[in-house]
Design a protein around this motif. Structure first.
Motif, PDB file in Angstrom:
ATOM      1  N   HIS A 268      29.296  43.600  40.406  1.00 20.75           N
ATOM      2  CA  HIS A 268      28.073  43.785  40.158  1.00 20.75           C
ATOM      3  C   HIS A 268      27.556  45.134  40.805  1.00 20.75           C
ATOM      4  O   HIS A 268      27.949  45.507  41.947  1.00 20.75           O
ATOM      5  CB  HIS A 268      27.335  42.535  40.738  1.00 20.75           C
ATOM      6  CG  HIS A 268      25.729  42.926  40.800  1.00 20.75           C
ATOM      7  ND1 HIS A 268      25.093  42.513  39.471  1.00 20.75           N
ATOM      8  CD2 HIS A 268      24.750  43.023  41.614  1.00 20.75           C
ATOM      9  CE1 HIS A 268      23.723  42.801  39.781  1.00 20.75           C
ATOM     10  NE2 HIS A 268      23.462  43.234  41.042  1.00 20.75           N
TER      11      HIS A 268
ATOM     12  N   SER B  38      30.050  39.972  47.713  1.00 21.86           N
ATOM     13  CA  SER B  38      29.776  38.795  47.298  1.00 21.86           C
ATOM     14  C   SER B  38      29.793  38.641  45.732  1.00 21.86           C
ATOM     15  O   SER B  38      29.587  37.580  45.329  1.00 21.86           O
ATOM     16  CB  SER B  38      28.346  38.682  47.793  1.00 21.86           C
ATOM     17  OG  SER B  38      27.232  39.373  47.349  1.00 21.86           O
ATOM     18  N   HIS B  39      29.602  39.739  45.144  1.00 19.65           N
ATOM     19  CA  HIS B  39      29.480  39.894  43.569  1.00 19.65           C
ATOM     20  C   HIS B  39      30.343  41.055  42.995  1.00 19.65           C
ATOM     21  O   HIS B  39      29.596  42.109  42.803  1.00 19.65           O
ATOM     22  CB  HIS B  39      27.942  39.891  43.099  1.00 19.65           C
ATOM     23  CG  HIS B  39      27.287  38.682  43.463  1.00 19.65           C
ATOM     24  ND1 HIS B  39      27.309  37.510  42.859  1.00 19.65           N
ATOM     25  CD2 HIS B  39      25.957  38.826  44.424  1.00 19.65           C
ATOM     26  CE1 HIS B  39      26.338  36.698  43.375  1.00 19.65           C
ATOM     27  NE2 HIS B  39      25.773  37.400  44.346  1.00 19.65           N
TER      28      HIS B  39
ATOM     29  N   PHE C 239      24.906  47.164  42.395  1.00 16.56           N
ATOM     30  CA  PHE C 239      23.807  47.195  43.353  1.00 16.56           C
ATOM     31  C   PHE C 239      22.891  48.558  43.490  1.00 16.56           C
ATOM     32  O   PHE C 239      23.432  49.427  43.510  1.00 16.56           O
ATOM     33  CB  PHE C 239      24.050  46.559  44.753  1.00 16.56           C
ATOM     34  CG  PHE C 239      24.614  45.438  44.963  1.00 16.56           C
ATOM     35  CD1 PHE C 239      23.740  44.229  45.058  1.00 16.56           C
ATOM     36  CD2 PHE C 239      26.014  44.791  44.744  1.00 16.56           C
ATOM     37  CE1 PHE C 239      24.240  42.988  45.284  1.00 16.56           C
ATOM     38  CE2 PHE C 239      26.337  43.531  44.485  1.00 16.56           C
ATOM     39  CZ  PHE C 239      25.390  42.455  45.030  1.00 16.56           C
TER      40      PHE C 239
ATOM     41  N   GLU D 224      18.461  47.404  46.677  1.00 20.01           N
ATOM     42  CA  GLU D 224      18.784  46.111  46.905  1.00 20.01           C
ATOM     43  C   GLU D 224      19.806  45.859  48.315  1.00 20.01           C
ATOM     44  O   GLU D 224      19.712  45.093  48.818  1.00 20.01           O
ATOM     45  CB  GLU D 224      19.692  45.579  45.722  1.00 20.01           C
ATOM     46  CG  GLU D 224      18.920  45.285  44.516  1.00 20.01           C
ATOM     47  CD  GLU D 224      19.574  45.066  43.208  1.00 20.01           C
ATOM     48  OE1 GLU D 224      19.208  44.130  42.572  1.00 20.01           O
ATOM     49  OE2 GLU D 224      20.728  45.537  43.001  1.00 20.01           O
TER      50      GLU D 224
ATOM     51  N   LEU E  62      34.975  35.766  52.121  1.00 19.83           N
ATOM     52  CA  LEU E  62      34.862  36.252  51.098  1.00 19.83           C
ATOM     53  C   LEU E  62      36.149  37.119  50.602  1.00 19.83           C
ATOM     54  O   LEU E  62      36.756  37.693  51.777  1.00 19.83           O
ATOM     55  CB  LEU E  62      33.731  37.379  50.982  1.00 19.83           C
ATOM     56  CG  LEU E  62      32.472  36.777  50.959  1.00 19.83           C
ATOM     57  CD1 LEU E  62      31.229  37.725  51.126  1.00 19.83           C
ATOM     58  CD2 LEU E  62      32.047  35.732  49.702  1.00 19.83           C
TER      59      LEU E  62
ATOM     60  N   ARG F 274      29.143  49.700  43.210  1.00 18.05           N
ATOM     61  CA  ARG F 274      29.838  48.333  43.160  1.00 18.05           C
ATOM     62  C   ARG F 274      31.018  48.306  43.552  1.00 18.05           C
ATOM     63  O   ARG F 274      31.777  49.438  43.629  1.00 18.05           O
ATOM     64  CB  ARG F 274      29.754  48.095  41.310  1.00 18.05           C
ATOM     65  CG  ARG F 274      30.731  49.148  40.860  1.00 18.05           C
ATOM     66  CD  ARG F 274      30.715  48.400  39.379  1.00 18.05           C
ATOM     67  NE  ARG F 274      31.286  49.696  38.701  1.00 18.05           N
ATOM     68  CZ  ARG F 274      31.118  50.058  37.315  1.00 18.05           C
ATOM     69  NH1 ARG F 274      30.136  49.432  36.651  1.00 18.05           N
ATOM     70  NH2 ARG F 274      31.687  50.943  36.802  1.00 18.05           N
TER      71      ARG F 274
ATOM     72  N   GLN G 176      18.898  43.466  51.278  1.00 21.55           N
ATOM     73  CA  GLN G 176      19.751  42.275  51.711  1.00 21.55           C
ATOM     74  C   GLN G 176      20.875  42.691  52.897  1.00 21.55           C
ATOM     75  O   GLN G 176      21.186  41.945  53.346  1.00 21.55           O
ATOM     76  CB  GLN G 176      20.873  42.127  50.424  1.00 21.55           C
ATOM     77  CG  GLN G 176      19.679  41.732  49.155  1.00 21.55           C
ATOM     78  CD  GLN G 176      21.019  41.303  48.159  1.00 21.55           C
ATOM     79  OE1 GLN G 176      21.977  40.746  48.288  1.00 21.55           O
ATOM     80  NE2 GLN G 176      20.374  41.475  46.745  1.00 21.55           N
TER      81      GLN G 176
END
Length: 231
Positions: A174, A170-171, A176, A180, A134, A226, A184
């Motif tokens: 975004h 990973s995003h 979170f 979450e 990543l 984020r 995760q």
């Protein structure tokens, strides 16, 4: 290299028995007696298959299966559920959650070995996967080596910091929620865990800033966090 099997059960005698038969059959084994340890080993050791008891002391095996199937880096890992629950409904629920096979107790350990081999053949388990990298800004996260780098410099992260960075990276962009990040990342919860996440984020920010990683973790008020690339 021998294929590696993670055996998870709170009954240590069962773990020893299953591990002994698997090792005699040529597998390597990892062992865990609770869900939190199992999830950590799954993320750090990347076993080829997990033999999972449904009734664990801390996290229900079904919930652990959901967490694994929701994690893009673990979702393809085969899972064989090993449980004393013999009702057909339990079996159906287990398979619908994403289990690849379901063995009820009492069991013949030779059958477990045979089922492990069958599931690995069916799923292609054990074949080497390409490295998962990543990247954002100047930051490079190698999930297989469990390593964070900026150019030729390694950023020393705790396992929890690494997990949180993996999720955010990973995003990028975004937002979170803390919930979450808990589900995760650590995969377990307790009173005050959300405040603990805040502390880990604070430490992670400091390390990323010190390394001039080209990314920053932003607070999204009323939501969570984020990752943003610094222009």
């Amino acid at each position: 290299m021998p294929q590696r099997i993670l055996v998870v059960d709170d009954d240590r005698q069962i773990v020893r028995l299953v591990s002994a038969y698997l090792e005699h059959a040529g597998f390597q084994t990892l062992t865990a007696y609770d869900g939190a340890t199992a999830l950590r080993l799954a993320r750090t050791e990347r076993p080829d298959l997990m033999v999972l008891d449904l009734m664990l002391p801390d996290v229900d095996g079904a919930d652990l299966t959901r967490t694994i199937r929701a994690d893009p880096h673990l979702a393809s890992m085969p899972i064989i559920m090993l449980t004393a629950r013999v009702d057909d409904t339990d079996r159906i629920v287990g398979l619908e959650l994403g289990a690849d096979d379901y063995i009820t107790k009492p069991f013949n350990p030779r059958e477990v070995v045979a089922r492990v081999r069958a599931v690995l053949r069916r799923t292609g388990g054990g074949s080497p996967a390409p490295p998962v990298i990543l990247e954002a800004g100047r930051l490079r996260l190698d999930l297989d080596r469990h390593e964070a780098r900026v150019a030729d410099r390694t950023i020393n992260l705790t396992p929890t910091e690494f997990d949180l960075l993996r999720i955010l990276l990973s995003h990028p962009g975004h937002a979170f929620t803390r919930r979450e990040l808990i589900e995760q990342g650590p995969g377990y919860d307790y009173e005050g865990m959300e405040r603990t996440i805040d502390s880990h984020i604070k430490n992670l920010r400091r390390k990323l800033d010190a390394a001039s990683a080209g990314v920053r973790i932003e607070t999204v008020y009323g939501v969570g966090y984020r990752l943003a690339v610094v222009v």
